[in-house]
Design a protein around this motif. Structure first.
Motif, PDB file in Angstrom:
ATOM      1  N   VAL A   3     -22.752  77.214  19.375  1.00 11.60           N
ATOM      2  CA  VAL A   3     -24.209  77.381  19.476  1.00 11.60           C
ATOM      3  C   VAL A   3     -24.873  76.061  19.858  1.00 11.60           C
ATOM      4  CG1 VAL A   3     -26.301  77.909  18.158  1.00 11.60           C
ATOM      5  CG2 VAL A   3     -24.268  79.336  17.882  1.00 11.60           C
ATOM      6  N   TRP A   4     -24.462  74.966  19.256  1.00 12.13           N
ATOM      7  CA  TRP A   4     -25.086  73.665  19.493  1.00 12.13           C
ATOM      8  C   TRP A   4     -24.538  72.942  20.721  1.00 12.13           C
ATOM      9  CZ3 TRP A   4     -29.328  71.562  17.382  1.00 12.13           C
ATOM     10  CH2 TRP A   4     -29.855  72.205  16.264  1.00 12.13           C
ATOM     11  N   SER A   5     -23.499  73.458  21.351  1.00 12.34           N
ATOM     12  CA  SER A   5     -22.890  72.766  22.495  1.00 12.34           C
ATOM     13  C   SER A   5     -23.862  72.600  23.655  1.00 12.34           C
ATOM     14  CB  SER A   5     -21.624  73.487  22.948  1.00 12.34           C
ATOM     15  OG  SER A   5     -21.936  74.786  23.413  1.00 12.34           O
ATOM     16  N   LEU A   6     -24.736  73.557  23.888  1.00  6.44           N
ATOM     17  CA  LEU A   6     -25.706  73.446  24.969  1.00  6.44           C
ATOM     18  C   LEU A   6     -26.668  72.285  24.711  1.00  6.44           C
ATOM     19  CD1 LEU A   6     -26.755  74.621  27.624  1.00  6.44           C
ATOM     20  CD2 LEU A   6     -28.198  76.147  26.284  1.00  6.44           C
ATOM     21  N   VAL A   7     -27.107  72.144  23.474  1.00  5.70           N
ATOM     22  CA  VAL A   7     -28.005  71.039  23.121  1.00  5.70           C
ATOM     23  C   VAL A   7     -27.286  69.700  23.306  1.00  5.70           C
ATOM     24  CG1 VAL A   7     -29.353  69.979  21.266  1.00  5.70           C
ATOM     25  CG2 VAL A   7     -29.296  72.460  21.503  1.00  5.70           C
ATOM     26  N   ILE A   8     -26.048  69.625  22.878  1.00  3.61           N
ATOM     27  CA  ILE A   8     -25.280  68.377  22.992  1.00  3.61           C
ATOM     28  C   ILE A   8     -25.060  68.018  24.457  1.00  3.61           C
ATOM     29  CG2 ILE A   8     -23.048  67.295  22.519  1.00  3.61           C
ATOM     30  CD1 ILE A   8     -22.956  69.135  19.973  1.00  3.61           C
ATOM     31  N   ALA A   9     -24.652  68.993  25.272  1.00  2.00           N
ATOM     32  CA  ALA A   9     -24.420  68.734  26.693  1.00  2.00           C
ATOM     33  C   ALA A   9     -25.715  68.319  27.390  1.00  2.00           C
ATOM     34  CB  ALA A   9     -23.822  69.970  27.361  1.00  2.00           C
ATOM     35  N   ASP A  10     -26.812  68.961  27.059  1.00  2.00           N
ATOM     36  CA  ASP A  10     -28.097  68.580  27.643  1.00  2.00           C
ATOM     37  C   ASP A  10     -28.519  67.184  27.199  1.00  2.00           C
ATOM     38  OD1 ASP A  10     -28.438  70.845  29.163  1.00  2.00           O
ATOM     39  OD2 ASP A  10     -29.696  71.875  27.691  1.00  2.00           O
ATOM     40  N   ALA A  11     -28.223  66.827  25.955  1.00  2.00           N
ATOM     41  CA  ALA A  11     -28.561  65.490  25.456  1.00  2.00           C
ATOM     42  C   ALA A  11     -27.753  64.422  26.194  1.00  2.00           C
ATOM     43  CB  ALA A  11     -28.320  65.408  23.948  1.00  2.00           C
ATOM     44  N   VAL A  12     -26.494  64.706  26.487  1.00  3.82           N
ATOM     45  CA  VAL A  12     -25.676  63.760  27.250  1.00  3.82           C
ATOM     46  C   VAL A  12     -26.260  63.578  28.650  1.00  3.82           C
ATOM     47  CG1 VAL A  12     -23.409  63.438  28.349  1.00  3.82           C
ATOM     48  CG2 VAL A  12     -23.553  64.168  25.957  1.00  3.82           C
ATOM     49  N   ALA A  13     -26.610  64.682  29.305  1.00  2.00           N
ATOM     50  CA  ALA A  13     -27.222  64.607  30.634  1.00  2.00           C
ATOM     51  C   ALA A  13     -28.549  63.855  30.576  1.00  2.00           C
ATOM     52  CB  ALA A  13     -27.418  66.007  31.202  1.00  2.00           C
ATOM     53  N   PHE A  14     -29.326  64.079  29.521  1.00  2.00           N
ATOM     54  CA  PHE A  14     -30.595  63.365  29.344  1.00  2.00           C
ATOM     55  C   PHE A  14     -30.364  61.862  29.253  1.00  2.00           C
ATOM     56  CE2 PHE A  14     -33.570  61.280  26.491  1.00  2.00           C
ATOM     57  CZ  PHE A  14     -34.787  61.533  27.126  1.00  2.00           C
ATOM     58  N   LEU A  15     -29.385  61.457  28.455  1.00  2.00           N
ATOM     59  CA  LEU A  15     -29.108  60.026  28.289  1.00  2.00           C
ATOM     60  C   LEU A  15     -28.664  59.390  29.602  1.00  2.00           C
ATOM     61  CD1 LEU A  15     -27.350  60.012  24.805  1.00  2.00           C
ATOM     62  CD2 LEU A  15     -29.648  59.208  25.366  1.00  2.00           C
ATOM     63  N   VAL A  16     -27.806  60.075  30.339  1.00  2.00           N
ATOM     64  CA  VAL A  16     -27.367  59.559  31.639  1.00  2.00           C
ATOM     65  C   VAL A  16     -28.573  59.436  32.570  1.00  2.00           C
ATOM     66  CG1 VAL A  16     -26.010  60.117  33.702  1.00  2.00           C
ATOM     67  CG2 VAL A  16     -25.001  60.386  31.432  1.00  2.00           C
ATOM     68  N   GLY A  17     -29.411  60.458  32.606  1.00  2.00           N
ATOM     69  CA  GLY A  17     -30.599  60.432  33.459  1.00  2.00           C
ATOM     70  C   GLY A  17     -31.584  59.352  33.059  1.00  2.00           C
ATOM     71  N   ALA A  18     -31.759  59.140  31.756  1.00  2.00           N
ATOM     72  CA  ALA A  18     -32.692  58.117  31.286  1.00  2.00           C
ATOM     73  C   ALA A  18     -32.226  56.722  31.700  1.00  2.00           C
ATOM     74  CB  ALA A  18     -32.846  58.203  29.766  1.00  2.00           C
ATOM     75  N   VAL A  19     -30.935  56.473  31.606  1.00  2.00           N
ATOM     76  CA  VAL A  19     -30.396  55.175  32.020  1.00  2.00           C
ATOM     77  C   VAL A  19     -30.575  54.989  33.526  1.00  2.00           C
ATOM     78  CG1 VAL A  19     -28.257  53.841  32.286  1.00  2.00           C
ATOM     79  CG2 VAL A  19     -28.777  54.951  30.104  1.00  2.00           C
ATOM     80  N   MET A  20     -30.244  56.018  34.300  1.00  2.00           N
ATOM     81  CA  MET A  20     -30.397  55.903  35.754  1.00  2.00           C
ATOM     82  C   MET A  20     -31.864  55.755  36.149  1.00  2.00           C
ATOM     83  SD  MET A  20     -27.440  58.302  37.473  1.00  2.00           S
ATOM     84  CE  MET A  20     -28.286  59.815  37.142  1.00  2.00           C
ATOM     85  N   LEU A  21     -32.768  56.431  35.449  1.00  2.00           N
ATOM     86  CA  LEU A  21     -34.197  56.311  35.742  1.00  2.00           C
ATOM     87  C   LEU A  21     -34.708  54.916  35.404  1.00  2.00           C
ATOM     88  CD1 LEU A  21     -36.671  57.817  36.797  1.00  2.00           C
ATOM     89  CD2 LEU A  21     -37.155  58.492  34.447  1.00  2.00           C
ATOM     90  N   TYR A  22     -34.210  54.340  34.325  1.00  2.00           N
ATOM     91  CA  TYR A  22     -34.591  52.978  33.959  1.00  2.00           C
ATOM     92  C   TYR A  22     -34.160  51.993  35.046  1.00  2.00           C
ATOM     93  CZ  TYR A  22     -35.007  48.631  31.366  1.00  2.00           C
ATOM     94  OH  TYR A  22     -35.342  47.358  30.978  1.00  2.00           O
ATOM     95  N   VAL A  23     -32.936  52.157  35.532  1.00  2.00           N
ATOM     96  CA  VAL A  23     -32.435  51.296  36.604  1.00  2.00           C
ATOM     97  C   VAL A  23     -33.266  51.502  37.869  1.00  2.00           C
ATOM     98  CG1 VAL A  23     -30.462  50.872  38.134  1.00  2.00           C
ATOM     99  CG2 VAL A  23     -30.107  51.140  35.665  1.00  2.00           C
ATOM    100  N   LEU A  24     -33.589  52.746  38.184  1.00  2.00           N
ATOM    101  CA  LEU A  24     -34.389  53.039  39.372  1.00  2.00           C
ATOM    102  C   LEU A  24     -35.790  52.453  39.246  1.00  2.00           C
ATOM    103  CD1 LEU A  24     -34.858  54.535  42.070  1.00  2.00           C
ATOM    104  CD2 LEU A  24     -35.562  56.512  40.709  1.00  2.00           C
TER     105      LEU A  24
END
Length: 117
Positions: free
Chosen positions: A83-104
């Motif tokens: 049940v929580w795997s979708l939230v965890i996977a989305d959180a990982v994608a969010f963290l990757v995106g946040a780091v890339m957005l910071y660099v951008l």
């Protein structure tokens, strides 16, 4: 939908145990929608600023993290892990995106010291 999930599940079954489980799953799924919406926004920002590689990475991360997270969460926590795997996977994608957005952001932001001269 979040507040009336019990009634929504109740349209399909009268079993109180099933209504409780369905409501729990809907609550967790709705939680992941906020994170997923933000990662979609990140992807749009990358596309709009001509960062095709970053947008591609975001799409791959969103798609490829769910399967391993689903497998691991199921092995570690069974039903609740699934049940929580979708939230965890989305959180990982969010963290990757946040780091890339910071660099951008740092890449696109003009150097204020050079502008002052």
């Amino acid at each position: 939908m979040y507040l009336t999930s019990d009634h929504l599940i109740g349209f399909f079954t009268n079993d109180p145990q099933l209504i409780e489980l369905g409501s729990y799953i809907l609550h967790v799924t709705f939680l992941s929608l906020f994170i997923s919406g933000t990662t979609t926004l990140f992807t749009g920002i990358f596309q709009a600023t001509g960062q095709g590689t970053a947008a591609f990475v975001m799409s791959i991360v969103q798609g490829m993290t769910l399967i391993p997270v689903l497998y691991l969460a199921n092995r570690m926590n069974g039903f609740h892990g699934v049940v929580w795997s979708l939230v965890i996977a989305d959180a990982v994608a969010f963290l990757v995106g946040a780091v890339m957005l910071y660099v951008l952001r740092n890449k696109l932001q003009p150097d204020l010291e050079q502008l002052a001269q």
